[in-house]
Design a protein around this motif. Structure first.
Motif, short mmCIF file in Angstrom:
data_model
loop_
_atom_site.label_atom_id
_atom_site.label_comp_id
_atom_site.label_asym_id
_atom_site.label_seq_id
_atom_site.Cartn_x
_atom_site.Cartn_y
_atom_site.Cartn_z
N ARG A 27 12.41 -12.84 -0.20
CA ARG A 27 11.84 -12.22 -1.40
C ARG A 27 10.78 -11.17 -1.10
N THR A 28 10.44 -10.99 0.19
CA THR A 28 9.36 -10.08 0.52
C THR A 28 9.83 -8.67 0.85
N PHE A 29 11.13 -8.42 0.76
CA PHE A 29 11.66 -7.13 1.22
C PHE A 29 10.95 -5.97 0.57
N SER A 30 10.71 -6.02 -0.72
CA SER A 30 10.14 -4.87 -1.43
C SER A 30 8.68 -4.62 -1.09
N THR A 31 8.08 -5.47 -0.31
CA THR A 31 6.66 -5.30 0.02
C THR A 31 6.44 -4.88 1.47
#
Length: 124
Positions: A27-31
């Protein structure tokens, strides 16, 4: 934990184009920043391109500047490397990497996760 899976490599002729894709889990890809590196036979792994968390900042190795384009689609957890005007010296295994932070970096020790690599071979 981030898992990365590259695809899109292959055998092409000089002057052709290829687009590499790297799909990330987690879930951290966009950060996080993402990068592409490559390793040619008998050579050390080398930086190719990097993109920040939003896609608003990119940076390229001099050897690919003007020919390669890195981009990302955060909705698809995917980073791309569009490679145009390919040369035989671009032949290498290309690796996708997930950064430890949000900003662009050329240093491989600032990437915490790596894909398995995809082979790109450019014939003359």
């Amino acid at each position: 934990q981030v898992q990365l899976v590259e695809s899109g490599g292959g055998l092409v002729q000089a002057g052709d184009s290829l687009r590499l894709s790297c799909v990330a889990s987690g879930r951290t890809f966009s950060t996080i920043a993402m990068g592409w590196f490559r390793q040619a036979p008998g050579k050390e792994r080398a930086f190719v391109a990097t993109i920040n968390w939003s896609g608003g900042s990119t940076y390229y190795a001099d050897s690919v500047k003007g020919r390669f384009t890195i981009s990302r689609d955060n909705a698809k957890n995917t980073v791309y490397l569009q490679m145009d005007s390919l040369k035989p010296e671009d032949t290498a295994v290309y690796y996708c990497a997930a950064g430890r932070g949000s900003w662009t970096t050329t240093r491989d020790n600032e990437y915490g996760y790596w894909g398995q690599g995809t082979q790109v071979t450019v014939s003359s």
